[in-house]
Design an enzyme around this catalytic site. Structure first.
Site, short mmCIF file in Angstrom:
data_model
loop_
_atom_site.label_atom_id
_atom_site.label_comp_id
_atom_site.label_asym_id
_atom_site.label_seq_id
_atom_site.Cartn_x
_atom_site.Cartn_y
_atom_site.Cartn_z
N ARG A 223 1.09 -1.24 0.38
CA ARG A 223 0.20 -0.24 -0.20
C ARG A 223 0.73 1.28 -0.44
O ARG A 223 2.25 1.63 0.33
CB ARG A 223 -1.03 -0.03 1.45
CG ARG A 223 -2.20 -1.25 1.70
CD ARG A 223 -3.39 -0.77 0.63
NE ARG A 223 -4.50 -1.82 0.07
CZ ARG A 223 -4.63 -2.20 -0.79
NH1 ARG A 223 -3.50 -2.61 -1.49
NH2 ARG A 223 -5.37 -2.73 -0.54
N HIS A 271 -1.70 1.62 -9.48
CA HIS A 271 -2.53 -0.01 -8.24
C HIS A 271 -3.21 -1.12 -9.42
O HIS A 271 -3.80 -1.47 -9.30
CB HIS A 271 -3.58 0.18 -7.76
CG HIS A 271 -3.58 -0.22 -6.29
ND1 HIS A 271 -3.78 0.42 -4.80
CD2 HIS A 271 -4.03 -1.07 -6.35
CE1 HIS A 271 -4.36 -0.40 -4.29
NE2 HIS A 271 -3.94 -1.28 -4.82
P1 NAP Z 1 -2.24 -11.99 4.45
O1 NAP Z 1 -2.51 -13.68 3.12
O2 NAP Z 1 -2.58 -11.69 5.14
O3 NAP Z 1 -0.63 -12.16 4.41
C1 NAP Z 1 0.53 -10.71 4.99
C2 NAP Z 1 1.83 -11.19 5.57
O4 NAP Z 1 2.48 -9.64 6.03
C3 NAP Z 1 1.83 -11.80 6.46
O5 NAP Z 1 3.21 -13.66 6.07
C4 NAP Z 1 2.04 -11.62 8.05
O6 NAP Z 1 2.08 -12.20 8.84
C5 NAP Z 1 2.61 -10.31 7.60
N1 NAP Z 1 2.74 -9.62 8.97
C6 NAP Z 1 1.44 -8.46 8.99
N2 NAP Z 1 1.79 -7.72 9.41
C7 NAP Z 1 3.41 -7.55 9.51
C8 NAP Z 1 4.75 -6.93 10.94
N3 NAP Z 1 3.98 -6.58 11.55
N4 NAP Z 1 5.07 -7.44 10.31
C9 NAP Z 1 5.73 -8.58 9.72
N5 NAP Z 1 4.96 -9.23 8.57
C10 NAP Z 1 3.51 -8.65 8.55
O7 NAP Z 1 -1.78 -11.07 2.98
P2 NAP Z 1 -1.56 -11.38 1.02
O8 NAP Z 1 -3.10 -11.32 0.81
O9 NAP Z 1 -0.61 -12.01 1.26
O10 NAP Z 1 -1.58 -9.45 0.77
C11 NAP Z 1 -0.85 -8.61 1.63
C12 NAP Z 1 -1.20 -7.57 0.98
O11 NAP Z 1 -0.96 -7.00 -0.39
C13 NAP Z 1 -2.29 -6.68 0.90
O12 NAP Z 1 -2.81 -6.91 2.08
C14 NAP Z 1 -2.58 -5.80 0.38
O13 NAP Z 1 -2.39 -4.61 1.02
C15 NAP Z 1 -1.31 -5.86 -1.19
N6 NAP Z 1 -2.03 -5.63 -2.14
C16 NAP Z 1 -1.75 -5.04 -3.18
C17 NAP Z 1 -2.20 -5.29 -4.37
C18 NAP Z 1 -2.09 -4.70 -5.45
O14 NAP Z 1 -2.60 -4.44 -6.72
N7 NAP Z 1 -1.50 -3.57 -5.26
C19 NAP Z 1 -3.08 -6.06 -4.72
C20 NAP Z 1 -3.53 -7.30 -3.22
C21 NAP Z 1 -2.66 -7.49 -2.21
P3 NAP Z 1 2.15 -13.35 9.10
O15 NAP Z 1 2.44 -14.61 8.61
O16 NAP Z 1 2.97 -14.24 10.41
O17 NAP Z 1 0.48 -13.54 9.91
C1 GLV Z 2 -5.45 -4.28 -4.20
O1 GLV Z 2 -5.20 -3.63 -3.67
C2 GLV Z 2 -6.44 -5.18 -2.83
O2 GLV Z 2 -6.17 -5.62 -1.42
O3 GLV Z 2 -6.77 -6.49 -3.19
#
Ligand code: NAP
Ligand code: GLV
Length: 308
Positions: A223, A271
């Site tokens: 983000r 994005h």
């Molecule tokens: P997820 O499965 O919930 O994974 C989040 C990861 O971040 C987990 O490994 C978590 O640790 C770690 N984390 C959270 N807080 C932390 C901290 N304080 N210190 C260290 N590690 C931490 O999420 P996801 O589905 O992979 O998505 C991740 C993020 O990508 C989303 O929240 C969003 O912001 C971003 N995103 C961006 C786009 C885009 O188009 N640019 C699209 C989709 C998502 P644990 O494993 O220990 O819980």
């Molecule tokens: C996009 O940024 C998402 O969180 O899926």
């Protein structure tokens, strides 16, 4: 009982067609056609306005249309409502494509070559083998692990960092704030795939950049709020960092005249790294609604205390 969708209307029509074909018994409305608000038990939205949340007296589940939930304002959602984040294969493969593109762009110095081309300069840079390039991913969740799996066949030296300990084959894993500096010290290319929470806001700051190897580069696909923008500009201008690929900004869209637009060492995209695909997402949400209606636990529920 009904389902209300409040997001992009064009994609909403695809969601509606899938629900009509596969679950004709479940009434599906696309905002602003809410139907009877007292009947809405499931809301699918990116950023539901607080007035809408207040008007849905029987809401049971809020499905985020995105993987991230920071845009929702979790404290505005009644405690009785479960919040589910988006975990669906279309979004994952988009993110995998984008992150791979970004890493290869940085690994093979594409931003430099683009500058040389525009200057009419024929200049060859050293080609560094992938095995000598260390790529680190902050966030070892659904997306971080999928990106690491896609990068593995290139032969990069892979590492990852998460909040709680993880084991990922072929990846050196670090966890917790106490190991962040050790993790950063071996990241020639750093990818941020964290959720935006109180613990991660502005985590990409000057102190973090100081712990990266000299000349490292950054990919932010988390983000915009993860990044301290002026720290990035200072790090690029001083040579501490060599380049950045930024898919997310704060605010979005980035205002006209912002230094990121013209910066020669920044590749900026609006994005689009991982976009929820209606064709795959609608079926995942439908399956989760069916689980809920059968009284089974929902999948991919947000931990409100952790903020993601
Ligand atoms: P997820 O499965 O919930 O994974 C989040 C990861 O971040 C987990 O490994 C978590 O640790 C770690 N984390 C959270 N807080 C932390 C901290 N304080 N210190 C260290 N590690 C931490 O999420 P996801 O589905 O992979 O998505 C991740 C993020 O990508 C989303 O929240 C969003 O912001 C971003 N995103 C961006 C786009 C885009 O188009 N640019 C699209 C989709 C998502 P644990 O494993 O220990 O819980
Ligand atoms: C996009 O940024 C998402 O969180 O899926």
């Amino acid at each position: 009982m009904s389902i209300l969708y409040r997001s992009d209307a064009v994609r909403g029509r695809i969601w509606a067609e899938i629900f009509a074909a596969e679950a004709p018994e479940l009434p599906f409305h696309i905002w602003p056609d809410t139907g009877d608000t007292a009947a809405v038990e499931y809301l699918i939205a990116w950023q539901p306005p607080v007035e809408l949340l207040r008007s849905l007296s029987r809401l049971q589940v809020l499905f985020s249309i995105g993987a991230g939930v920071d845009q929702i304002g979790l404290e505005q959602v009644p405690d009785s409502v479960s919040i589910v984040r988006m975990v669906e294969p279309g979004l994952v493969s988009g993110m995998v494509e984008f992150a791979t593109m970004a890493v290869l762009t940085l690994h093979r110095n594409v931003l430099d070559y683009h500058r040389y081309q525009r200057a009419g300069t024929w200049r060859q840079m050293e080609v560094i083998p992938a095995a000598k390039r260390r790529v680190g991913v902050m966030g070892l969740g659904v997306l971080g692990q999928a990106v690491l799996r896609a990068l593995a066949p290139f032969g990069f030296a892979l590492r990852g960092w998460s909040r709680t300990p993880k084991e990922v084959p072929g990846v050196t894993c670090y966890s917790g704030s106490g190991s962040l500096d050790a993790f950063l010290g071996g990241c020639d290319i750093l990818i941020c795939l964290l959720p935006l929470t109180d613990a991660t806001r502005h985590i990409l700051d000057s102190q973090l950049f100081r712990h990266l190897p000299q000349g490292a580069s950054l990919v932010n696909v988390g983000r915009g709020g993860h990044l301290d923008q002026s720290a990035l500009l200072d790090a690029l201008d001083s040579g501490r960092l060599s380049a950045a690929v930024l898919d997310v900004c704060d605010p979005e869209p980035l205002p006209a005249g912002h230094p990121f637009w013209q910066h020669p060492s920044i590749l900026l995209t609006p994005h689009i790294a991982g976009v929820t695909r209606p064709e795959t997402a609608a079926r995942i949400v439908l399956e989760n609604i069916r689980r809920h209606r059968r009284g089974e636990p929902l999948r991919d529920v947000v931990d409100r205390s952790a903020g993601y």
